[in-house]
Design a protein around this motif. Structure first.
Motif, short mmCIF file in Angstrom:
data_model
loop_
_atom_site.label_atom_id
_atom_site.label_comp_id
_atom_site.label_asym_id
_atom_site.label_seq_id
_atom_site.Cartn_x
_atom_site.Cartn_y
_atom_site.Cartn_z
N ASP A 70 0.83 -1.21 0.00
CA ASP A 70 0.00 0.00 0.00
C ASP A 70 0.86 1.26 0.00
O ASP A 70 0.54 2.24 -0.70
CB ASP A 70 -0.92 0.01 1.22
CG ASP A 70 -2.04 -1.02 1.13
OD1 ASP A 70 -2.28 -1.55 0.03
OD2 ASP A 70 -2.67 -1.30 2.17
N GLU A 71 1.94 1.26 0.76
CA GLU A 71 2.80 2.45 0.82
C GLU A 71 3.56 2.65 -0.48
O GLU A 71 3.68 3.78 -0.97
CB GLU A 71 3.77 2.33 2.00
CG GLU A 71 3.11 2.49 3.35
CD GLU A 71 4.10 2.71 4.47
OE1 GLU A 71 5.11 3.43 4.27
OE2 GLU A 71 3.89 2.15 5.57
N PHE A 72 4.07 1.56 -1.05
CA PHE A 72 4.75 1.68 -2.34
C PHE A 72 3.78 2.18 -3.41
O PHE A 72 4.13 3.03 -4.25
CB PHE A 72 5.34 0.33 -2.77
CG PHE A 72 6.56 -0.08 -2.00
CD1 PHE A 72 7.65 0.77 -1.87
CD2 PHE A 72 6.63 -1.34 -1.41
CE1 PHE A 72 8.79 0.39 -1.17
CE2 PHE A 72 7.76 -1.73 -0.71
CZ PHE A 72 8.85 -0.87 -0.59
N THR A 73 2.56 1.65 -3.39
CA THR A 73 1.56 2.05 -4.38
C THR A 73 1.17 3.51 -4.22
O THR A 73 1.03 4.24 -5.21
CB THR A 73 0.31 1.15 -4.26
OG1 THR A 73 0.67 -0.21 -4.47
CG2 THR A 73 -0.74 1.55 -5.29
N MET A 77 1.52 6.34 -7.05
CA MET A 77 0.37 7.08 -7.54
C MET A 77 0.50 8.58 -7.32
O MET A 77 -0.16 9.38 -7.99
CB MET A 77 -0.90 6.57 -6.86
CG MET A 77 -1.23 5.12 -7.17
SD MET A 77 -1.53 4.81 -8.93
CE MET A 77 -3.06 5.71 -9.15
N SER A 78 1.34 9.00 -6.38
CA SER A 78 1.49 10.42 -6.10
C SER A 78 2.31 11.14 -7.16
O SER A 78 2.33 12.37 -7.20
CB SER A 78 2.16 10.62 -4.73
OG SER A 78 3.51 10.19 -4.75
N PHE A 94 14.11 5.90 -9.70
CA PHE A 94 15.30 6.07 -8.87
C PHE A 94 15.10 7.19 -7.84
O PHE A 94 15.54 7.07 -6.69
CB PHE A 94 16.51 6.41 -9.74
CG PHE A 94 16.97 5.26 -10.61
CD1 PHE A 94 16.70 3.95 -10.27
CD2 PHE A 94 17.69 5.49 -11.77
CE1 PHE A 94 17.13 2.89 -11.05
CE2 PHE A 94 18.13 4.44 -12.56
CZ PHE A 94 17.85 3.14 -12.20
N SER A 95 14.42 8.26 -8.25
CA SER A 95 14.17 9.37 -7.33
C SER A 95 13.24 8.95 -6.21
O SER A 95 13.46 9.28 -5.03
CB SER A 95 13.57 10.55 -8.11
OG SER A 95 13.24 11.61 -7.25
N GLU A 96 12.18 8.21 -6.53
CA GLU A 96 11.25 7.75 -5.51
C GLU A 96 11.92 6.79 -4.53
O GLU A 96 11.68 6.85 -3.32
CB GLU A 96 10.05 7.05 -6.17
CG GLU A 96 9.10 8.01 -6.87
CD GLU A 96 7.90 7.30 -7.45
OE1 GLU A 96 6.92 7.99 -7.79
OE2 GLU A 96 7.92 6.06 -7.57
N PHE A 97 12.75 5.91 -5.06
CA PHE A 97 13.44 4.97 -4.18
C PHE A 97 14.37 5.71 -3.24
O PHE A 97 14.46 5.39 -2.05
CB PHE A 97 14.23 3.97 -5.03
CG PHE A 97 14.80 2.83 -4.22
CD1 PHE A 97 14.05 1.70 -3.99
CD2 PHE A 97 16.08 2.90 -3.71
CE1 PHE A 97 14.56 0.64 -3.24
CE2 PHE A 97 16.61 1.85 -2.96
CZ PHE A 97 15.85 0.72 -2.73
N ARG A 98 15.07 6.72 -3.75
CA ARG A 98 15.95 7.54 -2.91
C ARG A 98 15.15 8.22 -1.80
O ARG A 98 15.56 8.22 -0.63
CB ARG A 98 16.65 8.60 -3.76
CG ARG A 98 17.61 9.51 -2.97
CD ARG A 98 17.91 10.78 -3.75
NE ARG A 98 16.69 11.54 -3.96
CZ ARG A 98 16.41 12.21 -5.09
NH1 ARG A 98 17.26 12.22 -6.09
NH2 ARG A 98 15.27 12.89 -5.20
#
Length: 204
Positions: A70-73, A77-78, A94-98
Motif C-alpha cells: 500500500d505504501e509503495f503504491t 500514484m502520487s 530512482f528518485s522515488e526509491f531515494r
C-alpha cells in the motif's frame, strides 16, 4: 515501550499500527525477533486484541506485506507517469526509491529482511515474492518501452537488466547507515548510462 491503549481506534488504523510495530521489530531484531507480545505492547493493546486482528503468524505476514505494498503504491500514484518518456520514468523510479530510503528507511529494511527470509520460509515467500517479482517486471516494462522508442540499447536483456537494477537498489538501501546520496546518484547515473543507446547524444 508499552503505549496507552486506544480502545476506540478504527479497525484499519489498528491494523496499520500493528503492521508498523511489526515492521519496526523486524528492522530492530530480525524476523526471529517478531514476538506477538512485544507487538501488542508497542501498539498499546493486549495479546487477545492482537490475535483478533491477526490470528496467526501467516496473517501477520500478510498484513505486513499488504501494508508495504500500500505504501509503495501510494508513492507511485502520487507521481503521475502520463506523458513521461521511458528514460524519465526510470529516473523517477530512482528518485522515488531515494526518497523512501531517506524518509522511510524502515519500509525498505523490512522488505529486504522479509525477502531474505522468503528464501527458506514458504509462508513469507507466498506474500513477499509476488511483490519483488512485480517490482522487477515494472522495471522490465520500462526497459522494453525504452528499447522500442530507441532510448535504450536494442540488445538489452530486459529481465537480466531489471534484476541488476533491483539488486543494486536493494544493496544501496540495505545497509543500516543513512543512504549516501552522492554514491546513490553516481550508481544510478551509471545504471542509466549503461542502458542508453547513445549516452553522449542523449543526456536525458
Amino acid at each position: 515501550m508499552k503505549k496507552q491503549p486506544h480502545p476506540y481506534l478504527p479497525t484499519e488504523d489498528r491494523r496499520r499500527a500493528i503492521a508498523e510495530a511489526a515492521r519496526a521489530l523486524i528492522v530492530e531484531k530480525g524476523f526471529e525477533g517478531l514476538r506477538t507480545r512485544e507487538i501488542a505492547d508497542r501498539v498499546g493493546i493486549n495479546v487477545a486484541t492482537l490475535h483478533y486482528h491477526v490470528p496467526t503468524k501467516e496473517a501477520l505476514i500478510e498484513l505486513l506485506a499488504q501494508s508495504m505494498l500500500d505504501e509503495f503504491t501510494a508513492q507511485h500514484m502520487s507521481n503521475p507517469r502520463d506523458g513521461l518518456s521511458p528514460l524519465e520514468q526510470l529516473k523517477l523510479e530512482f528518485s522515488e526509491f531515494r526518497d523512501t530510503a531517506i524518509n522511510n528507511p524502515n519500509l525498505l529494511h523490512a522488505m529486504i529482511e522479509l525477502k531474505r527470509r522468503s528464501e527458506y520460509d514458504d509462508k513469507v515467500a507466498r506474500y513477499i515474492n509476488p511483490m519483488s517479482a512485480g517490482w522487477r517486471c515494472h522495471f522490465a516494462t520500462i526497459l522494453e518501452a525504452g528499447i522500442a522508442d530507441g532510448t535504450f540499447r536494442s540488445d538489452i536483456d530486459v529481465n537480466a537488466a531489471a534484476l541488476i537494477i533491483v539488486g543494486t537498489l536493494a544493496l544501496l538501501a540495505g545497509r543500516r547507515q543513512p543512504l549516501d546520496e552522492t554514491v546513490y546518484g553516481q550508481v544510478t547515473g551509471e545504471l542509466v548510462r549503461s542502458i542508453q543507446a547513445c549516452p553522449s547524444n542523449n543526456p536525458g
